[in-house]
Motif scaffolding. Structure first.
Motif, PDB file in Angstrom:
ATOM      1  N   SER A  31      10.749   1.968  -7.588  1.00 56.68           N
ATOM      2  CA  SER A  31      11.866   2.114  -6.647  1.00 56.68           C
ATOM      3  C   SER A  31      12.565   0.785  -6.414  1.00 56.68           C
ATOM      4  O   SER A  31      13.748   0.759  -6.062  1.00 56.68           O
ATOM      5  CB  SER A  31      11.367   2.695  -5.329  1.00 56.68           C
ATOM      6  OG  SER A  31      10.626   1.740  -4.586  1.00 56.68           O
ATOM      7  N   GLU A  32      11.844  -0.325  -6.588  1.00 58.26           N
ATOM      8  CA  GLU A  32      12.470  -1.638  -6.454  1.00 58.26           C
ATOM      9  C   GLU A  32      13.365  -1.943  -7.647  1.00 58.26           C
ATOM     10  O   GLU A  32      14.376  -2.637  -7.523  1.00 58.26           O
ATOM     11  CB  GLU A  32      11.388  -2.726  -6.339  1.00 58.26           C
ATOM     12  CG  GLU A  32      10.422  -2.552  -5.181  1.00 58.26           C
ATOM     13  CD  GLU A  32      11.007  -2.971  -3.844  1.00 58.26           C
ATOM     14  OE1 GLU A  32      12.186  -3.384  -3.817  1.00 58.26           O
ATOM     15  OE2 GLU A  32      10.306  -2.872  -2.828  1.00 58.26           O
ATOM     16  N   LEU A  33      13.005  -1.412  -8.827  1.00 51.82           N
ATOM     17  CA  LEU A  33      13.771  -1.691 -10.049  1.00 51.82           C
ATOM     18  C   LEU A  33      14.926  -0.723 -10.251  1.00 51.82           C
ATOM     19  O   LEU A  33      16.014  -1.127 -10.671  1.00 51.82           O
ATOM     20  CB  LEU A  33      12.840  -1.634 -11.262  1.00 51.82           C
ATOM     21  CG  LEU A  33      11.778  -2.730 -11.383  1.00 51.82           C
ATOM     22  CD1 LEU A  33      10.947  -2.494 -12.629  1.00 51.82           C
ATOM     23  CD2 LEU A  33      12.427  -4.105 -11.428  1.00 51.82           C
ATOM     24  N   TYR A  62       2.711  -2.173  11.094  1.00 49.86           N
ATOM     25  CA  TYR A  62       2.085  -3.490  10.990  1.00 49.86           C
ATOM     26  C   TYR A  62       2.239  -4.050   9.579  1.00 49.86           C
ATOM     27  O   TYR A  62       2.583  -5.228   9.387  1.00 49.86           O
ATOM     28  CB  TYR A  62       0.612  -3.360  11.372  1.00 49.86           C
ATOM     29  CG  TYR A  62      -0.149  -4.666  11.478  1.00 49.86           C
ATOM     30  CD1 TYR A  62       0.385  -5.761  12.136  1.00 49.86           C
ATOM     31  CD2 TYR A  62      -1.418  -4.783  10.929  1.00 49.86           C
ATOM     32  CE1 TYR A  62      -0.327  -6.951  12.253  1.00 49.86           C
ATOM     33  CE2 TYR A  62      -2.142  -5.966  11.038  1.00 49.86           C
ATOM     34  CZ  TYR A  62      -1.590  -7.044  11.699  1.00 49.86           C
ATOM     35  OH  TYR A  62      -2.298  -8.220  11.805  1.00 49.86           O
ATOM     36  N   LEU A  63       2.023  -3.206   8.567  1.00 51.68           N
ATOM     37  CA  LEU A  63       2.155  -3.658   7.176  1.00 51.68           C
ATOM     38  C   LEU A  63       3.608  -3.978   6.836  1.00 51.68           C
ATOM     39  O   LEU A  63       3.888  -4.974   6.153  1.00 51.68           O
ATOM     40  CB  LEU A  63       1.616  -2.591   6.223  1.00 51.68           C
ATOM     41  CG  LEU A  63       0.102  -2.370   6.239  1.00 51.68           C
ATOM     42  CD1 LEU A  63      -0.272  -1.185   5.358  1.00 51.68           C
ATOM     43  CD2 LEU A  63      -0.640  -3.624   5.793  1.00 51.68           C
ATOM     44  N   ILE A  64       4.538  -3.155   7.294  1.00 53.72           N
ATOM     45  CA  ILE A  64       5.959  -3.407   6.994  1.00 53.72           C
ATOM     46  C   ILE A  64       6.418  -4.707   7.639  1.00 53.72           C
ATOM     47  O   ILE A  64       7.109  -5.524   7.014  1.00 53.72           O
ATOM     48  CB  ILE A  64       6.826  -2.221   7.462  1.00 53.72           C
ATOM     49  CG1 ILE A  64       6.558  -0.989   6.592  1.00 53.72           C
ATOM     50  CG2 ILE A  64       8.310  -2.578   7.401  1.00 53.72           C
ATOM     51  CD1 ILE A  64       7.283   0.255   7.052  1.00 53.72           C
ATOM     52  N   ASP A  65       6.039  -4.934   8.918  1.00 55.51           N
ATOM     53  CA  ASP A  65       6.449  -6.162   9.598  1.00 55.51           C
ATOM     54  C   ASP A  65       5.764  -7.389   9.001  1.00 55.51           C
ATOM     55  O   ASP A  65       6.349  -8.469   8.953  1.00 55.51           O
ATOM     56  CB  ASP A  65       6.115  -6.070  11.091  1.00 55.51           C
ATOM     57  CG  ASP A  65       7.114  -5.213  11.854  1.00 55.51           C
ATOM     58  OD1 ASP A  65       8.011  -4.639  11.203  1.00 55.51           O
ATOM     59  OD2 ASP A  65       7.000  -5.103  13.087  1.00 55.51           O
ATOM     60  N   GLY A  66       4.526  -7.230   8.548  1.00 55.60           N
ATOM     61  CA  GLY A  66       3.801  -8.359   7.996  1.00 55.60           C
ATOM     62  C   GLY A  66       4.210  -8.711   6.580  1.00 55.60           C
ATOM     63  O   GLY A  66       4.097  -9.862   6.165  1.00 55.60           O
ATOM     64  N   TYR A  67       4.725  -7.716   5.830  1.00 57.93           N
ATOM     65  CA  TYR A  67       5.063  -7.932   4.420  1.00 57.93           C
ATOM     66  C   TYR A  67       6.446  -7.339   4.124  1.00 57.93           C
ATOM     67  O   TYR A  67       6.609  -6.569   3.195  1.00 57.93           O
ATOM     68  CB  TYR A  67       4.028  -7.275   3.510  1.00 57.93           C
ATOM     69  CG  TYR A  67       2.628  -7.814   3.693  1.00 57.93           C
ATOM     70  CD1 TYR A  67       2.194  -8.940   3.002  1.00 57.93           C
ATOM     71  CD2 TYR A  67       1.743  -7.200   4.559  1.00 57.93           C
ATOM     72  CE1 TYR A  67       0.918  -9.440   3.170  1.00 57.93           C
ATOM     73  CE2 TYR A  67       0.458  -7.690   4.742  1.00 57.93           C
ATOM     74  CZ  TYR A  67       0.045  -8.808   4.042  1.00 57.93           C
ATOM     75  OH  TYR A  67      -1.204  -9.298   4.221  1.00 57.93           O
ATOM     76  N   THR A  68       7.445  -7.750   4.908  1.00 62.42           N
ATOM     77  CA  THR A  68       8.765  -7.117   4.814  1.00 62.42           C
ATOM     78  C   THR A  68       9.327  -7.166   3.401  1.00 62.42           C
ATOM     79  O   THR A  68       9.839  -6.164   2.887  1.00 62.42           O
ATOM     80  CB  THR A  68       9.744  -7.795   5.796  1.00 62.42           C
ATOM     81  OG1 THR A  68       9.188  -7.749   7.109  1.00 62.42           O
ATOM     82  CG2 THR A  68      11.084  -7.064   5.785  1.00 62.42           C
ATOM     83  N   LYS A  69       9.245  -8.312   2.731  1.00 61.53           N
ATOM     84  CA  LYS A  69       9.824  -8.439   1.384  1.00 61.53           C
ATOM     85  C   LYS A  69       9.078  -7.594   0.360  1.00 61.53           C
ATOM     86  O   LYS A  69       9.650  -7.178  -0.648  1.00 61.53           O
ATOM     87  CB  LYS A  69       9.831  -9.909   0.949  1.00 61.53           C
ATOM     88  CG  LYS A  69      10.806 -10.766   1.745  1.00 61.53           C
ATOM     89  CD  LYS A  69      10.847 -12.196   1.231  1.00 61.53           C
ATOM     90  CE  LYS A  69      11.842 -13.036   2.007  1.00 61.53           C
ATOM     91  NZ  LYS A  69      11.892 -14.448   1.523  1.00 61.53           N
TER      92      LYS A  69
END
Length: 467
Positions: free
Chosen positions: A96-98, A400-407
């Motif tokens: 999905s990123e590509l 928590y995971l989204i805020d901690g690893y946004t990129k």
């Protein structure tokens, strides 16, 4: 090379960005109505995937009867589907990123509908199990991608409320499906129509996706904008930042595909949070095997009434959604207002702490009030508390995971989906033997003790997470 170098300035001028900070092409600047519509559509895609996962649990006794196998073997159709959920995220999260969120949702969901149709028409067990597995692989795409997609167009302040909708869709599908599946399987339609229903629902949603689902990835939107400008202006040096990334197959395999697994292996936050989320998610699917034992075998209820207690779990998740929404709108938003619009990821943990305390309590209530001589209502209270705790833990973990690893939010969510799917595949297989061998009371006590041990994780990260 310094930024004052003419070649550097010329190269920087060739990078395509948004026209202005208020550019409405930027998903972060979409009107609120468009954001809500897109969130609901992404949520419905997720609900189709999770609905199909658990509707099989209601039809498995009828499949066992038709093909002359044990109930535990028939439940392989549920576990193999969830095992597919563990494989798919490793592919669809990075893809999905590509290639963008939109095609990575629409194409797999269409293929999933085809596999569901194949399950419905299967004439042997091998076909059922194979098509269920590959159906799970394909339907894992929205479950994997939607968390990251919401981060594409919701700010940190508003994302918590959006995740509530996403989480309710993840839980609403599997808690409603056993009731509907039991009613269909008991009727003249037979168990095959549980799969036909999945085909109808999924194809309806795929059609809506084709018509109304926009691309949410800024990287893909800017790449498309750069392609259009190159054709319009003839300036072939124009490009988006995302086009500077090496998209070769070797890079995709070694860096992108392996990133979720690397995060699981190297990041304590990802490992512990996904393990806790995985246990709570596995319990949700374990209940689909436990509830018939508690209410059908133990209390002597008929199959359809015995599936109705699943709705108590749904009531619990709705209560949790209200708690999460209130926390996001009032406490979390107030903190951001008083701290310059920023909040550390640990501010997402208080709802998980509440869930971690209530989770074992729900098991103890459910187990020790399950005696036939005791009214069934206290057992429903226990199920409600378990359902509430599950969503409090699950949603806070995602935030928590989204805020901690946004990129790398999609890869973090992919790691979470991978881990929880392994638990979801394994726990239903051991639930029936565990409840039969230990008894309902001690099986629930064992699960409550495990929940109590894992319940220290949010308190650990609340204190030491930033360190």
């Amino acid at each position: 090379m310094s930024s004052s170098d003419p070649k550097t300035r010329e190269w920087e001028n060739d990078v395509v960005g948004w026209d202005s900070p208020e550019d409405t092409s930027n998903p972060m600047n979409w009107p609120k109505g468009k954001k809500i519509r897109t969130t609901l559509l992404l949520g419905v895609n997720t609900m189709c995937a999770t609905f199909a996962s658990s509707i099989f649990s209601a039809s498995s006794p009828y499949i066992a009867r038709q093909f002359h196998i044990g109930d535990e073997v028939a439940l392989l159709g549920l576990s193999l589907y969830l095992l597919g959920f563990a494989i798919g995220p490793i592919i669809f999260g990075p893809s999905s990123e590509l290639f963008g969120r939109r095609p990575t949702i629409i194409l797999p969901m269409f293929i999933f509908a085809c596999f569901s149709a194949a399950t419905a028409t299967a004439s042997n067990l091998q076909t059922i199990f194979i098509t269920r597995f590959f159906g799970g692989v394909m339907s894992s795409s929205p479950v994997t991608i939607v968390g990251g997609a919401l981060a594409d167009f919701w700010s940190q302040r508003d994302r918590g409320s959006a995740i509530v909708i996403y989480s309710l869709c993840i839980v609403g599908g599997p808690t409603l499906a056993p009731v509907i599946g039991a009613a269909i399987s008991e009727s003249y339609l037979t168990w095959r129509w549980t799969e036909y229903l999945c085909v109808i629902l999924t194809m309806t949603v795929v059609c809506l996706d084709v018509l109304f689902l926009p691309e949410t990835s800024s990287a893909i939107l800017l790449s498309n904008k750069a392609k259009r400008l190159r054709l319009e202006t003839g300036r072939w040096a124009l490009h988006a930042k995302a086009e500077e990334v090496d998209h070769s197959l070797s890079t995709f395999v070694h860096k992108t595909l392996s990133l979720p697994l690397q995060m699981l292996a190297k990041e304590p936050m990802v490992l512990l949070v996904t393990t806790y989320n995985g246990f709570s998610y596995g319990i949700l699917y374990g209940l689909f095997a436990a509830i018939p034992i508690i209410f059908e075998e133990n209390r002597g209820w008929d199959p359809v009434p015995a599936a109705l207690p699943n709705l108590a779990t749904l009531v619990g998740t709705i209560l949790a959604a209200a708690i999460n929404m209130g926390y996001a709108k009032i406490i979390f938003a107030r903190y951001m207002d008083t701290h310059g619009g920023k909040a550390p990821p640990e501010k997402r943990l208080p709802p998980m702490m509440i869930g971690s305390v209530c989770f074992p309590i729900g098991f103890f209530i459910m187990g020790w009030t399950s005696y036939p001589r005791i009214n069934f209502f206290p057992s429903l209270i226990g199920l409600t508390v378990v359902g509430m705790s599950f969503l409090l833990i699950f949603q806070s973990g995602i935030n928590y995971l989204i805020d901690g690893y946004t990129k790398n939010a999609v890869s973090a969510i992919a790691a979470n989906t991978f881990q929880r799917s392994l638990f979801g595949a394994a726990i239903p297989l051991v639930t029936r033997p565990m409840f039969h061998n230990l008894g309902i009371q001690w099986a629930c006590t064992l699960l409550g003790c495990i929940a109590a041990l894992l319940g220290g994780i949010p308190f650990l990260f609340e204190r030491y997470g930033q360190r």
